[in-house]
Design an enzyme around this catalytic site. Sequence first.
Site, PDB file in Angstrom:
ATOM      1  N   ALA A   1     -56.525 -60.778   6.300  1.00 49.76           N
ATOM      2  CA  ALA A   1     -56.212 -60.304   4.951  1.00 49.76           C
ATOM      3  C   ALA A   1     -56.383 -58.797   4.891  1.00 49.76           C
ATOM      4  CB  ALA A   1     -57.124 -60.959   3.911  1.00 49.76           C
TER       5      ALA A   1
ATOM      6  N   TYR B   1     -56.408 -55.833  -5.155  1.00 49.25           N
ATOM      7  CA  TYR B   1     -56.808 -56.789  -4.118  1.00 49.25           C
ATOM      8  C   TYR B   1     -56.749 -58.226  -4.639  1.00 49.25           C
ATOM      9  CZ  TYR B   1     -59.945 -59.628  -1.264  1.00 49.25           C
ATOM     10  OH  TYR B   1     -60.487 -60.647  -0.517  1.00 49.25           O
TER      11      TYR B   1
END
Length: 296
Positions: free
Chosen positions: A60, A125
């Site tokens: 990620a 995010y």
Amino acid sequence: MRILIVGRSGQLAQELAARLPRDGHQVTALGQPELDLARPETIARAVEQVAPEAIVNAAAYTAVDRAEDERDAAFAVNETGSGLLAQEAAGRGVPLVHVSTDYVFDGTKDGPYAEDDVTGPQGVYGASKLAGEQAVLAAHPRSVVLRTAWVCGAHGNNFLKTMLRLGAEREKLSVVADQHGAPTFTADIAEAIARMLPGLAAAPAGDARFGVFHYSGLPFTTWHGFATEIFRQAAGRGAKVPGEVAAITTDQYPTKAKRPANSRLDCTRITAVHGIDPADWRVSLSTALDGLLSRG
């Protein structure tokens, strides 16, 4: 079972690469440049070469503050790349476990978040991770989105290792005490995924074992409470620790991206469906410190 771990150098990926072979699995962990979620052309090629029977996406874009200035980069990895990986898993008919985060919530709930609670990320995010969850679930009915929080462990950079380093350097530390959640150790996440995978491999689309699950440690605490326990256990092992750990508010420690005040996750579903209970993070901390401090 042949398992592809996406995210070779990440703290969870390293833990998975160590844990899964103990069950007899043939594990391949790939990261940049061979498999880069920001470069779509590498995804299909890597999956074809490995020919996995299950995939775990532990990769990620996780730079929470930097993401505020790098929106496109965050979404390229966390949404677009993760969705393409799910498409590849679907095309091969293999299950996918996709690791996500508490940052998909706004942190204002007055209790632990359940899987079906309304999401509301506060920053880039969290928004990119939520978009990734949606892309994965839309692309592949035999996928698991595993949300976790406050991840730490023996590998990579994390709060535990930062506290040990700063504690050895300073006599006083200030740690936020109004953000609530629970540390989740990578060894425990890896164990949970290891226990899930055999059932997922056998389960058809539509089975209750797929979908969104929460997994984090217990009991709930604050960052200040976590730091205090780190230093209590580290001192018992002879490590140098600060003389004072002051409790401060989030407002006294400003960051570019807003952090959730409440990162508590309700983990009853994973227990009911997969038979996996949350781990006591204090026990996991003890195990991690045994390894980390023995190296130093």
